[in-house]
Design a protein around this motif. Structure first.
Motif, mmCIF file in Angstrom:
data_model
loop_
_atom_site.group_PDB
_atom_site.id
_atom_site.type_symbol
_atom_site.label_atom_id
_atom_site.label_comp_id
_atom_site.label_asym_id
_atom_site.label_seq_id
_atom_site.Cartn_x
_atom_site.Cartn_y
_atom_site.Cartn_z
ATOM 1 N N GLY A 111 17.102 -20.752 -16.816
ATOM 2 C CA GLY A 111 16.229 -20.175 -17.829
ATOM 3 C C GLY A 111 16.962 -19.251 -18.782
ATOM 4 N N LEU A 112 17.806 -18.388 -18.237
ATOM 5 C CA LEU A 112 18.576 -17.475 -19.094
ATOM 6 C C LEU A 112 19.557 -18.250 -19.976
ATOM 7 C CD1 LEU A 112 19.333 -14.527 -16.624
ATOM 8 C CD2 LEU A 112 17.733 -14.528 -18.548
ATOM 9 N N GLN A 113 20.138 -19.317 -19.410
ATOM 10 C CA GLN A 113 21.073 -20.112 -20.197
ATOM 11 C C GLN A 113 20.367 -20.791 -21.358
ATOM 12 O OE1 GLN A 113 24.633 -20.367 -19.518
ATOM 13 N NE2 GLN A 113 24.335 -20.944 -21.664
ATOM 14 N N LEU A 114 19.149 -21.258 -21.105
ATOM 15 C CA LEU A 114 18.371 -21.880 -22.189
ATOM 16 C C LEU A 114 18.061 -20.873 -23.285
ATOM 17 C CD1 LEU A 114 15.899 -24.060 -20.061
ATOM 18 C CD2 LEU A 114 17.653 -24.914 -21.613
ATOM 19 N N LEU A 115 17.765 -19.630 -22.878
ATOM 20 C CA LEU A 115 17.518 -18.572 -23.867
ATOM 21 C C LEU A 115 18.771 -18.312 -24.699
ATOM 22 C CD1 LEU A 115 15.440 -15.796 -22.048
ATOM 23 C CD2 LEU A 115 14.723 -17.180 -23.995
ATOM 24 N N VAL A 116 19.897 -18.150 -24.015
ATOM 25 C CA VAL A 116 21.160 -17.866 -24.709
ATOM 26 C C VAL A 116 21.538 -19.006 -25.659
ATOM 27 C CG1 VAL A 116 23.646 -17.555 -24.366
ATOM 28 C CG2 VAL A 116 22.031 -16.333 -22.898
ATOM 29 N N ASP A 117 21.215 -20.232 -25.255
ATOM 30 C CA ASP A 117 21.539 -21.397 -26.092
ATOM 31 C C ASP A 117 20.598 -21.538 -27.292
ATOM 32 O OD1 ASP A 117 23.589 -21.993 -24.389
ATOM 33 O OD2 ASP A 117 22.491 -23.533 -23.271
ATOM 34 N N GLY A 118 19.583 -20.691 -27.335
ATOM 35 C CA GLY A 118 18.658 -20.729 -28.466
ATOM 36 C C GLY A 118 17.643 -21.860 -28.417
ATOM 37 N N SER A 119 17.306 -22.322 -27.220
ATOM 38 C CA SER A 119 16.335 -23.410 -27.084
ATOM 39 C C SER A 119 14.951 -22.960 -27.550
ATOM 40 C CB SER A 119 16.250 -23.866 -25.618
ATOM 41 O OG SER A 119 17.507 -24.309 -25.155
ATOM 42 N N GLU A 120 14.175 -23.914 -28.046
ATOM 43 C CA GLU A 120 12.807 -23.619 -28.483
ATOM 44 C C GLU A 120 11.930 -23.300 -27.269
ATOM 45 O OE1 GLU A 120 11.552 -23.402 -31.547
ATOM 46 O OE2 GLU A 120 13.590 -23.686 -32.327
ATOM 47 N N ILE A 222 8.815 -18.275 -15.814
ATOM 48 C CA ILE A 222 8.739 -19.161 -16.981
ATOM 49 C C ILE A 222 8.003 -18.488 -18.132
ATOM 50 C CG2 ILE A 222 7.779 -21.337 -17.836
ATOM 51 C CD1 ILE A 222 8.276 -22.496 -15.032
ATOM 52 N N GLU A 223 6.855 -17.888 -17.840
ATOM 53 C CA GLU A 223 6.081 -17.235 -18.888
ATOM 54 C C GLU A 223 6.859 -16.082 -19.508
ATOM 55 O OE1 GLU A 223 3.310 -18.045 -20.372
ATOM 56 O OE2 GLU A 223 3.124 -19.831 -19.110
ATOM 57 N N GLY A 224 7.578 -15.360 -18.663
ATOM 58 C CA GLY A 224 8.371 -14.239 -19.172
ATOM 59 C C GLY A 224 9.483 -14.709 -20.087
ATOM 60 N N LEU A 225 10.197 -15.748 -19.688
ATOM 61 C CA LEU A 225 11.299 -16.262 -20.510
ATOM 62 C C LEU A 225 10.795 -16.828 -21.835
ATOM 63 C CD1 LEU A 225 13.458 -18.017 -17.756
ATOM 64 C CD2 LEU A 225 13.903 -15.826 -18.880
ATOM 65 N N ILE A 226 9.652 -17.508 -21.789
ATOM 66 C CA ILE A 226 9.082 -18.059 -23.026
ATOM 67 C C ILE A 226 8.654 -16.933 -23.961
ATOM 68 C CG2 ILE A 226 7.110 -19.340 -23.958
ATOM 69 C CD1 ILE A 226 7.319 -21.143 -21.486
ATOM 70 N N SER A 227 8.088 -15.881 -23.396
ATOM 71 C CA SER A 227 7.686 -14.737 -24.215
ATOM 72 C C SER A 227 8.889 -14.093 -24.887
ATOM 73 C CB SER A 227 6.949 -13.704 -23.352
ATOM 74 O OG SER A 227 5.743 -14.235 -22.829
ATOM 75 N N ILE A 228 9.997 -14.017 -24.161
ATOM 76 C CA ILE A 228 11.226 -13.479 -24.758
ATOM 77 C C ILE A 228 11.694 -14.380 -25.892
ATOM 78 C CG2 ILE A 228 13.670 -12.981 -24.347
ATOM 79 C CD1 ILE A 228 12.913 -12.183 -21.482
ATOM 80 N N ALA A 229 11.644 -15.692 -25.663
ATOM 81 C CA ALA A 229 12.065 -16.654 -26.688
ATOM 82 C C ALA A 229 11.194 -16.562 -27.933
ATOM 83 C CB ALA A 229 12.030 -18.076 -26.121
ATOM 84 N N GLU A 230 9.910 -16.224 -27.726
ATOM 85 C CA GLU A 230 8.978 -16.125 -28.860
ATOM 86 C C GLU A 230 9.072 -14.776 -29.557
ATOM 87 O OE1 GLU A 230 5.299 -17.032 -26.939
ATOM 88 O OE2 GLU A 230 5.468 -19.200 -27.339
ATOM 89 N N GLY A 231 9.868 -13.868 -29.011
ATOM 90 C CA GLY A 231 10.078 -12.578 -29.657
ATOM 91 C C GLY A 231 9.020 -11.535 -29.377
#
Length: 246
Positions: A111-120, A222-231
């Motif tokens: 999950g963290l790697q997906l965030l760092v990679d800039g995944s949607e 999952i919800e936490g990581l998505i929230s981070i990705a959404e800013g």
């Protein structure tokens, strides 16, 4: 170590022994090699025929979870997610990269790697939810092995009792042996019913509860990581994830 599960297992054996004594039965009467083979080996053979080898192997490996359940602390995970959110707002998503190697959980790492990679966000959700669903399905299949064993063992007990009675019926000319023979025949029934209701079915139910708890914790992640990705800001994320706690 789960003390409650250990006490429950010990009580399962104590109940049989004390029950036999209170009923006036000699404890040694509870041991019958033939009944043991029919019920225990018979149940195992039925499971071997019913279940794939990899599922049986997973089920055997999961047994220790009953007595040493995984440490699951949803509130601690929420705190960590909030920490990641604060880092990402100060340093950007790339600021999370040093934290990836510090994690032990493969799902957290991914999950963290997906965030760092800039995944949607949707790509993150799809990837992680697929992994969670696959793992949950495999774990539930393994837990069902114990439930299936709880279905087969009473039947094996009946088979053992019938075989024992058949042996008794061949010796009707000696009344002195009838009582002992009939008592021995019903030992198999005791084995089968006790194995199912005092061990196998409770173990299956316990594993299912632990699996559901693990899935809930993974959903928080999952919800936490998505929230981070959404800013979302840390306070919004915390408020959202607190809804998982009861």
């Amino acid at each position: 170590m789960d003390v409650v599960s250990i006490i429950g297992t010990i009580l399962a054996f104590v109940v049989l022994i004390v029950g036999a004594i209170l009923k006036g039965t000699d404890v040694s009467a509870l041991w019958n090699p033939a009944a043991f083979v029919i019920v225990f080996i018979g149940t195992i053979s039925a499971l071997l025929l019913h279940t794939q080898g990899k599922v049986l192997k997973r089920a055997a490996g999961m047994l220790k979870m009953v007595y040493q359940p995984p440490e699951l602390h949803p509130s601690d995970l929420i705190s960590r997610v909030i920490g990641w959110s604060e880092i990402s707002r100060r340093q950007g998503l790339l600021g999370l990269e040093p934290h990836i190697d510090a994690e032990d959980d493969p799902l957290v790492k991914k999950g963290l790697q997906l965030l760092v990679d800039g995944s949607e966000p949707e790509a993150i959700r799809t990837t992680l939810e697929l992994e969670v669903a696959t793992r949950e399905h495999a774990d539930l299949q393994a837990a069902k092995v114990y439930e299936q064993g709880g279905v087969y063992s009473p039947t094996m007990g009946i088979i053992g009792a019938v075989l024992g009675l058949m042996a008794v019926m061949r010796d009707l000319t000696d009344p002195a042996k009838l009582g002992h023979g009939i008592a021995a025949a019903f030992v198999a029934t005791i084995y089968g019913i006790s194995l199912a209701n005092l061990l196998l079915l409770p173990i299956g139910a316990r594993l299912k509860a632990l699996i559901n708890k693990q899935t809930q914790v993974r959903e928080i992640l999952i919800e936490g990581l998505i929230s981070i990705a959404e800013g979302d800001n840390p306070r919004q994320i915390e408020s959202k994830l607190q809804g998982y706690l009861v």
